[in-house]
Design a protein around this motif. Structure first.
Motif, PDB file in Angstrom:
ATOM      1  N   LYS A  82       0.818  -1.228   0.000  1.00  0.00           N
ATOM      2  CA  LYS A  82       0.000   0.000   0.000  1.00  0.00           C
ATOM      3  C   LYS A  82       0.845   1.270   0.000  1.00  0.00           C
ATOM      4  N   SER A  83       2.118   1.171  -0.395  1.00  0.00           N
ATOM      5  CA  SER A  83       2.970   2.353  -0.488  1.00  0.00           C
ATOM      6  C   SER A  83       3.244   2.667  -1.953  1.00  0.00           C
ATOM      7  N   ASP A  84       3.921   3.795  -2.222  1.00  0.00           N
ATOM      8  CA  ASP A  84       4.277   4.173  -3.584  1.00  0.00           C
ATOM      9  C   ASP A  84       5.625   3.593  -4.006  1.00  0.00           C
ATOM     10  N   THR A  85       6.335   2.969  -3.097  1.00  0.00           N
ATOM     11  CA  THR A  85       7.635   2.387  -3.418  1.00  0.00           C
ATOM     12  C   THR A  85       7.442   1.122  -4.249  1.00  0.00           C
ATOM     13  N   VAL A  86       8.304   0.938  -5.236  1.00  0.00           N
ATOM     14  CA  VAL A  86       8.190  -0.169  -6.180  1.00  0.00           C
ATOM     15  C   VAL A  86       9.084  -1.322  -5.742  1.00  0.00           C
ATOM     16  N   LEU A  87       8.580  -2.544  -5.900  1.00  0.00           N
ATOM     17  CA  LEU A  87       9.343  -3.744  -5.566  1.00  0.00           C
ATOM     18  C   LEU A  87       9.995  -4.329  -6.814  1.00  0.00           C
ATOM     19  N   GLY A  88      11.297  -4.624  -6.712  1.00  0.00           N
ATOM     20  CA  GLY A  88      12.000  -5.385  -7.728  1.00  0.00           C
ATOM     21  C   GLY A  88      12.375  -6.742  -7.155  1.00  0.00           C
ATOM     22  N   LEU A  89      12.676  -7.715  -8.015  1.00  0.00           N
ATOM     23  CA  LEU A  89      12.918  -9.077  -7.545  1.00  0.00           C
ATOM     24  C   LEU A  89      14.156  -9.683  -8.185  1.00  0.00           C
ATOM     25  N   SER A  94      16.003 -20.555  -1.995  1.00  0.00           N
ATOM     26  CA  SER A  94      15.810 -21.982  -2.235  1.00  0.00           C
ATOM     27  C   SER A  94      14.419 -22.249  -2.790  1.00  0.00           C
ATOM     28  N   GLY A  95      13.480 -21.337  -2.516  1.00  0.00           N
ATOM     29  CA  GLY A  95      12.140 -21.425  -3.096  1.00  0.00           C
ATOM     30  C   GLY A  95      11.825 -20.113  -3.785  1.00  0.00           C
ATOM     31  N   ASN A  96      11.511 -20.165  -5.065  1.00  0.00           N
ATOM     32  CA  ASN A  96      11.221 -18.949  -5.834  1.00  0.00           C
ATOM     33  C   ASN A  96       9.902 -19.118  -6.578  1.00  0.00           C
ATOM     34  N   ASP A  97       8.838 -19.337  -5.819  1.00  0.00           N
ATOM     35  CA  ASP A  97       7.528 -19.610  -6.425  1.00  0.00           C
ATOM     36  C   ASP A  97       6.824 -18.353  -6.908  1.00  0.00           C
ATOM     37  N   PHE A  98       6.896 -17.295  -6.127  1.00  0.00           N
ATOM     38  CA  PHE A  98       6.168 -16.078  -6.449  1.00  0.00           C
ATOM     39  C   PHE A  98       6.587 -15.511  -7.800  1.00  0.00           C
ATOM     40  N   VAL A  99       7.882 -15.553  -8.097  1.00  0.00           N
ATOM     41  CA  VAL A  99       8.371 -14.947  -9.337  1.00  0.00           C
ATOM     42  C   VAL A  99       7.837 -15.663 -10.574  1.00  0.00           C
ATOM     43  N   LYS A 100       7.453 -16.937 -10.437  1.00  0.00           N
ATOM     44  CA  LYS A 100       6.924 -17.671 -11.588  1.00  0.00           C
ATOM     45  C   LYS A 100       5.628 -17.041 -12.084  1.00  0.00           C
ATOM     46  N   SER A 101       4.798 -16.595 -11.163  1.00  0.00           N
ATOM     47  CA  SER A 101       3.532 -15.979 -11.555  1.00  0.00           C
ATOM     48  C   SER A 101       3.729 -14.611 -12.189  1.00  0.00           C
ATOM     49  N   LEU A 102       4.922 -14.041 -12.047  1.00  0.00           N
ATOM     50  CA  LEU A 102       5.247 -12.747 -12.647  1.00  0.00           C
ATOM     51  C   LEU A 102       6.122 -12.899 -13.887  1.00  0.00           C
ATOM     52  N   SER A 103       6.310 -14.145 -14.341  1.00  0.00           N
ATOM     53  CA  SER A 103       7.187 -14.436 -15.485  1.00  0.00           C
ATOM     54  C   SER A 103       8.619 -13.976 -15.230  1.00  0.00           C
ATOM     55  N   HIS A 105      10.890 -16.124 -13.540  1.00  0.00           N
ATOM     56  CA  HIS A 105      11.748 -17.274 -13.245  1.00  0.00           C
ATOM     57  C   HIS A 105      12.795 -17.378 -14.353  1.00  0.00           C
ATOM     58  N   ARG A 106      13.751 -16.469 -14.265  1.00  0.00           N
ATOM     59  CA  ARG A 106      14.795 -16.306 -15.273  1.00  0.00           C
ATOM     60  C   ARG A 106      16.145 -16.181 -14.583  1.00  0.00           C
ATOM     61  N   SER A 107      17.204 -16.048 -15.379  1.00  0.00           N
ATOM     62  CA  SER A 107      18.537 -15.874 -14.806  1.00  0.00           C
ATOM     63  C   SER A 107      18.610 -14.544 -14.069  1.00  0.00           C
ATOM     64  N   LEU A 108      19.569 -14.437 -13.168  1.00  0.00           N
ATOM     65  CA  LEU A 108      19.715 -13.191 -12.412  1.00  0.00           C
ATOM     66  C   LEU A 108      20.055 -12.022 -13.346  1.00  0.00           C
ATOM     67  N   SER A 109      20.829 -12.279 -14.374  1.00  0.00           N
ATOM     68  CA  SER A 109      21.174 -11.215 -15.327  1.00  0.00           C
ATOM     69  C   SER A 109      19.929 -10.704 -16.034  1.00  0.00           C
ATOM     70  N   GLU A 110      19.053 -11.618 -16.431  1.00  0.00           N
ATOM     71  CA  GLU A 110      17.805 -11.213 -17.085  1.00  0.00           C
ATOM     72  C   GLU A 110      16.919 -10.433 -16.129  1.00  0.00           C
ATOM     73  N   CYS A 111      16.836 -10.884 -14.885  1.00  0.00           N
ATOM     74  CA  CYS A 111      16.008 -10.185 -13.890  1.00  0.00           C
ATOM     75  C   CYS A 111      16.534  -8.784 -13.626  1.00  0.00           C
ATOM     76  N   LEU A 112      17.852  -8.627 -13.613  1.00  0.00           N
ATOM     77  CA  LEU A 112      18.432  -7.305 -13.397  1.00  0.00           C
ATOM     78  C   LEU A 112      18.099  -6.375 -14.566  1.00  0.00           C
ATOM     79  N   LYS A 294       3.173  -2.274  -6.017  1.00  0.00           N
ATOM     80  CA  LYS A 294       3.794  -1.935  -7.298  1.00  0.00           C
ATOM     81  C   LYS A 294       5.038  -2.797  -7.457  1.00  0.00           C
ATOM     82  N   VAL A 295       5.137  -3.494  -8.608  1.00  0.00           N
ATOM     83  CA  VAL A 295       6.240  -4.419  -8.807  1.00  0.00           C
ATOM     84  C   VAL A 295       6.751  -4.288 -10.232  1.00  0.00           C
ATOM     85  N   LEU A 296       8.066  -4.483 -10.403  1.00  0.00           N
ATOM     86  CA  LEU A 296       8.687  -4.407 -11.722  1.00  0.00           C
ATOM     87  C   LEU A 296       8.538  -5.744 -12.447  1.00  0.00           C
ATOM     88  N   VAL A 297       8.090  -5.689 -13.685  1.00  0.00           N
ATOM     89  CA  VAL A 297       7.753  -6.905 -14.444  1.00  0.00           C
ATOM     90  C   VAL A 297       8.363  -6.832 -15.836  1.00  0.00           C
TER      91      VAL A 297
END
Length: 301
Positions: A82-89, A94-103, A105-112, A294-297
């Motif tokens: 509920k804030s204006d700050t944006v979340l990056g991922l 060891s478990g990365n389930d949430f990121v799968k629903s945001l497409s 689940h990629r390499s760290l370089s791609e996520c960056l 708010k999340v970066l996708v």
């Protein structure tokens, strides 16, 4: 706002990925210095609240990046909801389930690179009330689901997805269900259940597709329940859930709602995004909150 001028803070949970998350810091420092002028890498201290750290950093930065797994994401979400700050991922847990629903689940370089593109979506969250309060980004597991998460976290000698299978197997053998009273506008029932999972995202436990139709943008919660069934049948379900629930599975029901209330006849274990909420929980009210984060996708999300 130009990407280079964005103020960005990367928060590391040193306990993520069985204490192996910090091995990525040197790589991140090299890459971040070429992409942003104003960045910081913050390493949480032992015992420090990630939610509180994220909340403090949100006063200084435009983007907070959760560097860890689902547990790290969950704690940081509780500081940013509920804030204006944006979340990056950056999924390094060891478990990365949430990121799968945001497409994501990629390499760290791609996520960056995705973080640098600065494409923002406003997704739903689950608001938790009752015996516990807070926010959930992905899934809340009650009963076998909660115990499986608890036992997986205790199995520190195991790595990766095998720890979740171990936890699920132990939970199935030790917890044989209890009476649950499940109430919503669309559904009302009181019966013996071994598990109830409320989903905002699709996956949990490293590889279990518990809610194939869940959508982080649709304003609905997806509930999966399993009634008390024979032990061998439940073990079969465990293996099959890599591909989601099937029509032949007896005792399984799914439905969707904006608000779900669950009461249990005995205290049970509950997890939220892989974080153990407790083993003494008997009553929860779970409500979807539209556009709460708010999340970066990626461009194709």
């Amino acid at each position: 706002m130009q990407n280079q001028s964005i103020r960005i803070c990367f928060i590391f949970n040193p306990a993520a990925n069985r204490n192996r998350s910090l091995q990525h810091i040197d790589w991140l420092r090299r890459e971040a210095s070429t992409l942003w002028e104003n960045y910081e890498i913050a390493i949480a201290k032992e015992g420090e609240s990630l939610a509180e750290l994220a909340r403090k950093k949100s006063n200084l930065f435009d983007v907070i990046v959760a560097c860890g797994g689902d547990g790290t994401v969950s704690q940081i979400v509780n500081g940013l909801a509920k804030s204006d700050t944006v979340l990056g991922l950056l999924p390094i847990g060891s478990g990365n389930d949430f990121v799968k629903s945001l497409s994501l689940h990629r390499s760290l370089s791609e996520c960056l690179k995705i973080i640098h593109q600065n494409i923002i979506a406003e997704i739903d969250l689950i608001q938790i009330d009752g015996d516990r309060k807070g926010w959930c980004a992905n899934t809340i597991g009650i009963g076998v689901d909660g115990w499986a998460n608890y036992y997986a976290q205790q199995a520190t000698w195991l790595k990766g997805k095998i720890s979740y299978y171990y936890g699920a197997l132990k939970a199935i053998l030790k917890f044989r269900g209890c009476q649950m009273d499940i109430q919503s506008i669309e559904y009302s029932n009181k019966d013996e259940y071994v598990m109830a999972t409320v989903c905002n995202g699709k996956w949990e436990g490293g590889n279990f597709l518990v809610a194939p139709n869940a959508d982080l943008l649709d304003g609905k919660l997806d509930l999966l329940t399993i009634k008390k069934v024979p032990l061998l049948l439940l073990l079969c379900y465990l293996l099959r859930f890599r591909w989601g629930p099937a029509d032949w599975m007896k005792g399984i029901k799914t439905f969707r709602s904006e608000k779900i209330e669950i009461s249990t006849s005995v205290p049970v274990a509950v997890h939220s995004d892989g974080e153990h909420l407790g083993s003494d929980i008997r009553h929860l009210k779970l409500t979807v909150e539209r556009n709460a984060l708010k999340v970066l996708v990626p461009k194709d999300y």
